[in-house]
Design a protein around this motif. Sequence first.
Motif, mmCIF file in Angstrom:
data_model
loop_
_atom_site.group_PDB
_atom_site.id
_atom_site.type_symbol
_atom_site.label_atom_id
_atom_site.label_comp_id
_atom_site.label_asym_id
_atom_site.label_seq_id
_atom_site.Cartn_x
_atom_site.Cartn_y
_atom_site.Cartn_z
ATOM 1 N N VAL A 33 0.842 -1.197 0.000
ATOM 2 C CA VAL A 33 0.000 0.000 0.000
ATOM 3 C C VAL A 33 0.877 1.246 0.000
ATOM 4 C CG1 VAL A 33 -1.782 1.277 1.256
ATOM 5 C CG2 VAL A 33 -1.849 -1.228 1.190
ATOM 6 N N SER A 36 0.532 6.731 2.857
ATOM 7 C CA SER A 36 -0.339 5.556 2.732
ATOM 8 C C SER A 36 -1.640 5.790 3.495
ATOM 9 C CB SER A 36 0.371 4.303 3.247
ATOM 10 O OG SER A 36 0.719 4.439 4.614
ATOM 11 N N SER A 37 -1.565 6.560 4.581
ATOM 12 C CA SER A 37 -2.782 6.888 5.335
ATOM 13 C C SER A 37 -3.734 7.720 4.478
ATOM 14 C CB SER A 37 -2.434 7.656 6.610
ATOM 15 O OG SER A 37 -1.697 6.846 7.493
ATOM 16 N N ARG A 58 -5.471 5.313 2.198
ATOM 17 C CA ARG A 58 -6.441 4.518 2.972
ATOM 18 C C ARG A 58 -7.661 5.364 3.326
ATOM 19 N NH1 ARG A 58 -3.749 -0.185 4.865
ATOM 20 N NH2 ARG A 58 -1.474 -0.011 4.768
ATOM 21 N N ASN A 59 -7.428 6.617 3.711
ATOM 22 C CA ASN A 59 -8.540 7.488 4.098
ATOM 23 C C ASN A 59 -9.466 7.767 2.925
ATOM 24 O OD1 ASN A 59 -7.597 7.662 6.714
ATOM 25 N ND2 ASN A 59 -6.532 9.609 6.415
ATOM 26 N N LEU A 93 -9.886 5.854 0.226
ATOM 27 C CA LEU A 93 -10.617 4.616 -0.066
ATOM 28 C C LEU A 93 -11.822 4.472 0.849
ATOM 29 C CD1 LEU A 93 -7.702 2.059 -0.615
ATOM 30 C CD2 LEU A 93 -9.458 2.647 -2.295
ATOM 31 N N HIS A 94 -11.617 4.765 2.127
ATOM 32 C CA HIS A 94 -12.718 4.636 3.092
ATOM 33 C C HIS A 94 -13.773 5.708 2.868
ATOM 34 C CE1 HIS A 94 -14.807 3.707 6.795
ATOM 35 N NE2 HIS A 94 -14.744 4.993 7.120
ATOM 36 N N THR A 136 -11.544 -0.591 2.850
ATOM 37 C CA THR A 136 -10.160 -0.537 3.303
ATOM 38 C C THR A 136 -9.259 -1.041 2.187
ATOM 39 O OG1 THR A 136 -10.117 -2.798 4.177
ATOM 40 C CG2 THR A 136 -10.939 -1.054 5.655
ATOM 41 N N ALA A 137 -7.973 -0.739 2.303
ATOM 42 C CA ALA A 137 -7.026 -1.249 1.309
ATOM 43 C C ALA A 137 -7.034 -2.772 1.307
ATOM 44 C CB ALA A 137 -5.628 -0.716 1.601
ATOM 45 N N SER A 138 -7.198 -3.376 2.475
ATOM 46 C CA SER A 138 -7.262 -4.848 2.546
ATOM 47 C C SER A 138 -8.489 -5.371 1.818
ATOM 48 C CB SER A 138 -7.280 -5.298 4.008
ATOM 49 O OG SER A 138 -6.081 -4.951 4.658
#
Length: 270
Positions: free
Chosen positions: A211, A223-224, A227-228, A230-231, A237-239
Amino acid sequence: MLPFLAFLPDPVALGRLRVALRMNAGGPPESALVEVRGWNELAGAARSRMPELAVVDPCSRGVLDVEACAHFRLEFPSVVLLPYGEFRGTARDGLQLGLMGVRHLVMRDQEDGPAAFAYLLAQARAEWLPTRVFTAIGDLIPHHLRALVHEVVIHGDGALPPARVAALYHRHPNTLREHLRAAGLPPVNKLVVWMRLFRAGHLLEDPGRSVENVAGALAFASSSGLRNQLHRYAGLTASDVRRRGGLDLLLTQFRTQHLREYWGPDGDTS
């Protein structure tokens, strides 16, 4: 601009690639080319530099290196692999490469003249991410907006200010705003975010990428930050993205929000 990788042991072949890049107006500059000296170095560069295309000579040892090509495609399915070399067993080699998802190849001394090579590079690049996007959601994008969306997808390795997007559309920003609203598409700033998330989802399909690497390649602050977004925009989440389908999952979320006419957590549908 994401880089191109080249694993071409023959300096003549490498020189022809450089000439083709110089002719390819609107494509990546010659300075985007990263040369490597073997398959291991190619994989390392793909992992760290996030290329969109790798031009390789899979026959540099005299026969098609099927195993090396297959391993690279397995680890980096988002990277377009463009084989370039002397394919002595052309029909068989082409079939084997086709089974790996390779759609184009360049025949040495037949298709590597400057204009022909530049055309094949452009073809390979054009089929990278936009094809997947338009196959999945092309029916949601009116004809007059398709070229713009294509450009925003292609330039999704960095943030695009609304004024730049309007310039790509060759219209006043207010006109673009109205056209997007009429089509039920997100406002321009959110459209740019979604196209960047599509690119991130495409890259996250590769097992060899983290990520953090994807966020860095696409010019997210961290990366945060990726991730933010995406959410916030997709509710994922990236996962989730990596585990449940990558780009396809994000395209499904986009379609769902289009049907709901909801384009952000603030409820802004304008």
